[in-house]
Scaffold this active site. Structure first.
Site, PDB file in Angstrom:
ATOM      1  N   CYS A 133       0.819  -1.206   0.000  1.00  0.00           N
ATOM      2  CA  CYS A 133       0.000   0.000   0.000  1.00  0.00           C
ATOM      3  C   CYS A 133       0.859   1.265   0.000  1.00  0.00           C
ATOM      4  CB  CYS A 133      -0.915  -0.014   1.225  1.00  0.00           C
ATOM      5  SG  CYS A 133      -1.903   1.477   1.391  1.00  0.00           S
ATOM      6  N   CYS A 136      -0.446   4.113   2.175  1.00  0.00           N
ATOM      7  CA  CYS A 136      -0.239   3.956   3.624  1.00  0.00           C
ATOM      8  C   CYS A 136       1.229   4.190   3.982  1.00  0.00           C
ATOM      9  CB  CYS A 136      -0.609   2.548   4.084  1.00  0.00           C
ATOM     10  SG  CYS A 136      -2.086   1.879   3.347  1.00  0.00           S
ATOM     11  N   ASP A 137       2.144   3.669   3.174  1.00  0.00           N
ATOM     12  CA  ASP A 137       3.544   3.584   3.604  1.00  0.00           C
ATOM     13  C   ASP A 137       4.509   4.448   2.786  1.00  0.00           C
ATOM     14  OD1 ASP A 137       2.736   1.684   5.471  1.00  0.00           O
ATOM     15  OD2 ASP A 137       2.966   0.045   4.036  1.00  0.00           O
TER      16      ASP A 137
END
Ligand code: NAP
Length: 343
Positions: A133, A136-137
């Protein structure tokens, strides 16, 4: 007991909830404890969902769908389904918390789960440089070097997003032609931070505590190379999440749930399926939303065909109310309209 439980909170689940709630079915949506909102919660800008000419961030789109469902009376539970019994007239849904919910109809819309490369280091280094992701990261990789694995829409979207943070983004693909749409390809090819590595498969991920590099095998001549980097984003597609219904619902050879023609009716009466779990081909947010509509309408017709006393039990009313009678009448009339030959 309720009339309808919807399992899943992606575009299919929430759209089904909007339609079912507007039809006064007061659906309970089991949204998942962690992955509520589905895959779009992990994506950046969605440019191809109708109605948003400037685009919309994936999480914003899902929050809007959730609010729209709640506005009409859908109840949302942020828990996971631990077990399902779809066999009888009354379906039983057991949650991670241990609570059991019953309903006369279930819409199953659990979407799909990211595929893994299948390397032993992949799980060990998950969260330590290996990710599924970018939204997200991605921010952890400011001024770093990362690789995105895959050649489809997801891989190109992830790669383009990661150029906001990383200095270099390798796009590693096992063939020499991409599967992604022309628009995404054009954007990625024009981006000076993205370097394409063709005909390579990831054979190893290096790193003890954090990712330090990957080992690649050439799919044409078998030669081996390594790339030094700090992040690996795996974007090689997803598989339908059907494990809860194995042995209870028929599947098709592609692995998705079998449905009757263009309907959402599964092999069990009262169980309907929508979104990526029934779609081996298109897998778009808009097609999933459309399939949620189909499931809600099918569930509505099914419920209207049940004995009024059963519905009265599910709605918690002792007697058959005017509303139940009216709903059954409406469903019968709508069935008759659909069945009527066109002039
Ligand atoms: P996908 O279209 O199935 O593409 C998966 C990619 O990963 C393919 O290029 C495939 O290679 C590669 N791959 C699969 N298994 C692999 C393995 N074990 N090792 C290395 N490479 C592997 O999946 P997706 O990109 O996640 O897209 C899924 C669906 O969502 C598609 O229908 C897509 O259109 C849609 N989507 C749309 C958007 C958008 O419209 N903005 C964004 C994201 C996703 P091969 O090409 O060789 O098979």
């Amino acid at each position: 007991m309720r009339e309808l439980i919807i399992i899943g909170s992606g575009p299919a689940g929430y759209t089904a909830a909007i339609y079912a709630a507007r039809a006064n079915l007061r659906p309970l949506v089991i949204a998942s404890s962690v992955e509520f909102g589905g895959e779009l919660m992990k994506t950046t800008e969605v440019e191809n969902f109708p109605g948003f000419p400037e685009g919309i961030m994936g999480p914003d789109l899902m929050t809007r769908m959730q609010q729209q469902a709640e506005r009409f009376g859908a109840e949302i539970l942020y828990d996971d389904v631990a077990a399902l019994d779809l066999t009888g007239e009354v379906k039983r849904v057991t949650l991670g918390s241990g609570d059991v919910h019953e309903a006369l109809a279930v819409i199953y819309a659990t979407g799909s789960a990211y595929r893994k490369l299948g390397l032993p280091e992949e799980s060990a280094l998950s969260g330590y440089g290996v990710s599924w992701c970018a939204t997200c990261d991605g921010a952890f990789f400011r001024k770093k070097t990362v690789a995105v694995i895959g050649g489809g829409d997801s891989a190109l979207e992830e790669a383009t997003f990661l150029t906001r943070f990383a200095d270099t983004v390798y796009l590693v693909h096992r063939r020499d032609a991409l599967r992604a749409s022309a628009a995404l390809q054009e954007r990625a090819f024009a981006d000076p931070k993205i370097q394409f590595i063709w005909n390579k498969e990831v054979a190893r991920i290096y790193g003890d505590e954090k990712v330090t590099g990957i080992g690649l095998t050439d799919t044409v001549d078998g030669s081996e190379t390594t790339l030094d980097l700090q992040g690996v984003f795996v974007a090689i597609g997803a598989d339908p999440r059907t494990h809860l219904v194995h042995g209870q619902l028929d599947l098709i050879p592609e692995g998705t749930i079998a449905v009757d023609g263009r309907s959402s009716r599964t092999s069990r009466p009262g169980v309907f399926a929508a979104g990526d779990v029934v779609d081996p081909t298109y897998k778009q947010a808009a097609t999933a939303a459309g399939s949620g509509v189909v499931a809600a309408l099918d569930a509505e017709h099914y419920l209207a065909s049940l004995p009024a006393e059963l519905i009265a039990r599910a709605t918690g009313t002792d007697a058959v109310t005017d509303e139940i009678e009216a709903r059954a009448r409406e469903a019968r009339e709508s069935e008759a309209r659909v069945a009527a030959p066109t002039a």
